[in-house]
Design a protein around this motif. Sequence first.
Motif, short mmCIF file in Angstrom:
data_model
loop_
_atom_site.label_atom_id
_atom_site.label_comp_id
_atom_site.label_asym_id
_atom_site.label_seq_id
_atom_site.Cartn_x
_atom_site.Cartn_y
_atom_site.Cartn_z
N GLU A 1 -3.77 -6.95 -5.93
CA GLU A 1 -3.60 -5.55 -5.39
C GLU A 1 -4.82 -5.13 -4.35
OE1 GLU A 1 -6.43 -3.23 -8.95
OE2 GLU A 1 -3.91 -3.25 -9.18
N PHE A 2 -5.16 -5.96 -3.64
CA PHE A 2 -6.32 -5.35 -2.62
C PHE A 2 -5.86 -4.44 -1.71
CE2 PHE A 2 -4.45 -9.69 -1.07
CZ PHE A 2 -4.27 -9.11 0.19
N PRO A 3 -4.56 -4.31 -1.45
CA PRO A 3 -4.45 -3.11 -0.58
C PRO A 3 -4.51 -1.80 -1.16
CG PRO A 3 -2.60 -4.81 -0.18
CD PRO A 3 -3.38 -5.39 -1.29
N VAL A 4 -4.30 -1.70 -2.55
CA VAL A 4 -4.47 -0.45 -3.20
C VAL A 4 -5.64 -0.48 -4.04
CG1 VAL A 4 -2.06 -0.04 -3.05
CG2 VAL A 4 -2.76 -1.31 -5.04
N SER A 5 -6.39 -1.61 -4.22
CA SER A 5 -7.76 -1.44 -5.16
C SER A 5 -8.55 -0.40 -5.05
CB SER A 5 -8.54 -2.44 -4.87
OG SER A 5 -7.75 -3.76 -5.55
N ARG A 6 -8.68 0.52 -6.03
CA ARG A 6 -9.20 1.88 -5.82
C ARG A 6 -10.85 1.81 -5.08
NH1 ARG A 6 -9.98 6.11 -10.85
NH2 ARG A 6 -11.40 7.79 -9.55
N PRO B 1 0.80 -1.20 0.09
CA PRO B 1 -0.15 -0.07 0.10
C PRO B 1 0.84 1.29 -0.06
CG PRO B 1 -0.10 -0.85 2.23
CD PRO B 1 0.92 -1.99 1.32
N THR B 2 1.51 1.46 -1.14
CA THR B 2 2.31 2.63 -1.32
C THR B 2 1.51 4.05 -1.86
OG1 THR B 2 2.90 2.10 -3.54
CG2 THR B 2 4.40 1.47 -1.60
N TYR B 3 0.39 3.74 -1.97
CA TYR B 3 -0.53 4.99 -2.42
C TYR B 3 -2.05 4.55 -2.34
CZ TYR B 3 -1.58 1.92 -6.72
OH TYR B 3 -1.92 0.95 -7.62
N ARG B 4 -2.97 5.36 -2.53
CA ARG B 4 -4.21 5.49 -2.28
C ARG B 4 -4.44 5.51 -0.52
NH1 ARG B 4 -5.79 2.05 -7.30
NH2 ARG B 4 -5.94 3.70 -8.85
N ARG B 5 -5.61 5.06 -0.22
CA ARG B 5 -6.13 5.20 1.30
C ARG B 5 -5.31 4.83 2.22
NH1 ARG B 5 -9.50 2.73 4.60
NH2 ARG B 5 -10.07 1.16 2.80
N PRO C 1 -13.02 -0.07 -10.10
CA PRO C 1 -12.62 0.78 -11.37
C PRO C 1 -11.30 0.71 -11.59
CG PRO C 1 -13.40 2.10 -9.21
CD PRO C 1 -13.67 0.65 -9.04
N SER C 2 -10.28 0.43 -10.68
CA SER C 2 -8.78 0.14 -10.69
C SER C 2 -8.43 -0.94 -11.53
CB SER C 2 -8.24 0.01 -9.38
OG SER C 2 -8.57 -1.25 -8.65
N GLU C 3 -9.46 -1.98 -11.77
CA GLU C 3 -8.99 -3.11 -12.68
C GLU C 3 -9.20 -2.86 -14.15
OE1 GLU C 3 -11.46 -6.67 -11.17
OE2 GLU C 3 -10.49 -6.24 -8.96
N ASP D 1 -8.01 12.03 -7.41
CA ASP D 1 -9.08 11.41 -6.92
C ASP D 1 -8.67 10.10 -7.35
OD1 ASP D 1 -10.46 13.40 -5.95
OD2 ASP D 1 -11.91 13.55 -7.84
N ALA D 2 -7.89 9.70 -8.30
CA ALA D 2 -7.28 8.28 -8.87
C ALA D 2 -6.30 7.75 -7.76
CB ALA D 2 -7.13 8.42 -10.39
#
Length: 317
Positions: free
Chosen positions: A292-297, A13-17, A249-251, A53-54
């Motif tokens: 990628e679930f730790p960063v899935s948008r 999780p290097t980005y997003r929430r 949407p990240s997929e 936002d992305a």
Amino acid sequence: MNARRVKVGVVLPTYRRLATAENIRLAAQLSESLGFDSIWVTDHVVVPSASLDAFGPTFYEALTVMSYVAGITSRVQIGAAILIVPYRHPLVLAKMLATADQLSGGRMIFGAGLGWLESESDLMGVPHKRRARIADEALGAIRACWEANEPEFHGEVYDFAGFHFAPRPHTNRRLPIFIGGASTPALRRAARFGDGWIGDGQTFEELEVALGRLARELAAQRRELGTMEVAMRTGLQVAADRTGITESPSEQGWKSAEFVTAGRSPFRGVREEVVADFKRAAELGVGHLIFEFPVSRGEESMALFETLAGIREEAGV
């Protein structure tokens, strides 16, 4: 079905929430303790305001994180899916990766791509329309540095000789380069430079098409698909019942216009479907699954590590 077990990795999780130093540490150490094979970073250097936002405002620098997690793990491979090659001079990138490979005992995987976000390219001073030429020459230059003590490379963008390069990768091994992207130029690049290929956010139907095209590009280079490690970056959703299945949407990833979306999104469904997806991926020749679930948008989660480990065991591939 593959004789070798399908490798499993998780995107940090290097980005997003969830992008915090503590979550990066936790995800790396959980992945190792649960027997996963790899951990992965994603690369953007800056976040243009229009893309906030992305991606979210925070994006940890990829190579720094790769070196950090090498120091807090001992076994997992450490990959990038992907590094944006034109953003770093090839001599610097070659040195950073070779150094990290030495310090980690030979655990680095160099996932390489062009970058798709033109506004970021502009901010980085990279001519967006020339990034393919820049990346192709950089990949050749990097491999030259890793294979000779006194490398040289002569191209239109990069031209150098007359220096010593060390350290080279751990035990002078061939540090693997995985090329990302499913467009025809990306597949051609994979056939020329790649030890592996990474597909992102594809359905199995799209993956089959891409692998067929990759096999043709490899044949033109007198290579076979069996010489490549095929990796698949994907989301993960395990629903209690079918009413809970959604799309992420990240997929959409970096699919090219050459693909028309077909089929359901893999690894999204009730548990039995996700177990079956593991088996289907193995049948298609996927050697490495990157979740990628730790960063899935919009659905970032740190709660699926144990679930993934259990499903992997149940699938038996």
